[in-house]
Scaffold this motif. Structure first.
Motif, PDB file in Angstrom:
ATOM      1  N   GLU A 139       0.832  -1.196   0.000  1.00 42.15           N
ATOM      2  CA  GLU A 139       0.000   0.000   0.000  1.00 42.15           C
ATOM      3  C   GLU A 139       0.871   1.252   0.000  1.00 42.15           C
ATOM      4  OE1 GLU A 139      -3.881   1.484   2.452  1.00 42.15           O
ATOM      5  OE2 GLU A 139      -2.175   0.838   3.658  1.00 42.15           O
ATOM      6  N   ILE A 140       0.417   2.278  -0.703  1.00 44.60           N
ATOM      7  CA  ILE A 140       1.049   3.593  -0.669  1.00 44.60           C
ATOM      8  C   ILE A 140      -0.019   4.596  -0.223  1.00 44.60           C
ATOM      9  CG2 ILE A 140       0.611   4.020  -3.124  1.00 44.60           C
ATOM     10  CD1 ILE A 140       3.192   5.706  -3.132  1.00 44.60           C
ATOM     11  N   ILE A 141       0.389   5.510   0.658  1.00 44.15           N
ATOM     12  CA  ILE A 141      -0.499   6.568   1.137  1.00 44.15           C
ATOM     13  C   ILE A 141       0.214   7.887   0.873  1.00 44.15           C
ATOM     14  CG2 ILE A 141      -1.664   7.556   3.151  1.00 44.15           C
ATOM     15  CD1 ILE A 141      -1.715   4.728   4.336  1.00 44.15           C
ATOM     16  N   PHE A 142      -0.506   8.888   0.388  1.00 38.82           N
ATOM     17  CA  PHE A 142       0.124  10.161   0.062  1.00 38.82           C
ATOM     18  C   PHE A 142      -0.868  11.302   0.186  1.00 38.82           C
ATOM     19  CE2 PHE A 142      -1.452   8.215  -3.772  1.00 38.82           C
ATOM     20  CZ  PHE A 142      -2.103   9.252  -4.434  1.00 38.82           C
ATOM     21  N   ARG A 143      -0.333  12.522   0.143  1.00 41.47           N
ATOM     22  CA  ARG A 143      -1.149  13.733   0.198  1.00 41.47           C
ATOM     23  C   ARG A 143      -1.349  14.254  -1.217  1.00 41.47           C
ATOM     24  NH1 ARG A 143       0.145  19.189   0.159  1.00 41.47           N
ATOM     25  NH2 ARG A 143       2.349  18.785   0.424  1.00 41.47           N
ATOM     26  N   SER A 144      -2.598  14.636  -1.521  1.00 35.42           N
ATOM     27  CA  SER A 144      -2.914  15.242  -2.805  1.00 35.42           C
ATOM     28  C   SER A 144      -4.085  16.194  -2.616  1.00 35.42           C
ATOM     29  CB  SER A 144      -3.263  14.168  -3.836  1.00 35.42           C
ATOM     30  OG  SER A 144      -3.574  14.767  -5.083  1.00 35.42           O
ATOM     31  N   LEU A 145      -3.880  17.465  -2.890  1.00 35.18           N
ATOM     32  CA  LEU A 145      -4.924  18.483  -2.795  1.00 35.18           C
ATOM     33  C   LEU A 145      -5.595  18.511  -1.413  1.00 35.18           C
ATOM     34  CD1 LEU A 145      -6.591  17.937  -6.294  1.00 35.18           C
ATOM     35  CD2 LEU A 145      -4.806  19.575  -5.679  1.00 35.18           C
ATOM     36  N   GLY A 146      -4.814  18.347  -0.346  1.00 33.15           N
ATOM     37  CA  GLY A 146      -5.341  18.415   1.012  1.00 33.15           C
ATOM     38  C   GLY A 146      -5.921  17.111   1.521  1.00 33.15           C
ATOM     39  N   ALA A 147      -6.084  16.126   0.679  1.00 30.71           N
ATOM     40  CA  ALA A 147      -6.635  14.834   1.098  1.00 30.71           C
ATOM     41  C   ALA A 147      -5.508  13.817   1.240  1.00 30.71           C
ATOM     42  CB  ALA A 147      -7.652  14.338   0.079  1.00 30.71           C
TER      43      ALA A 147
END
Length: 110
Positions: free
Chosen positions: A36-44
């Protein structure tokens, strides 16, 4: 994105290729597991399942986990189930009570 490294691998698997995960940009990527990868994009905060087995890197459907201000610091546990998020006092409910524990060392002796 950074090269994907599977558990037990000595270096980047599947060569040094690059794979697009987000069409809206990404920052602060975290790999809590090699699935799994988790990241920030546009505040989410977004997550996607990943799979590097069989010599092909595959990215599953993106799912939004939660939204917070884009400049807050954050981290995720190694199992990907709990998050620590830095929030300013202004972003929190100012009516939240504060609990102060006095003489806490005496409770440790019990």
């Amino acid at each position: 994105m950074r090269p994907f490294v599977s558990s037990g691998a000595s270096g980047p698997s599947l060569g040094d290729g690059k794979w697009q995960v987000s069409k809206d940009g990404a920052a602060q990527s975290k790999w809590p597991t090699d699935k799994e990868i988790i990241f920030r994009s546009l505040g989410a905060r977004l997550a996607a399942d990943v799979n590097g087995a069989g010599g092909v890197f595959q990215v599953g459907t993106l799912k939004q986990l939660f939204s917070i201000a884009p400049d807050n610091g954050w981290d995720v546990t190694s199992d990907g189930k709990k998050f620590l998020v830095l929030m300013s006092a202004a972003a929190q409910n100012s009516q939240a009570p504060i609990t102060v524990v006095l003489n806490w060392q005496a409770d440790l002796k019990r």
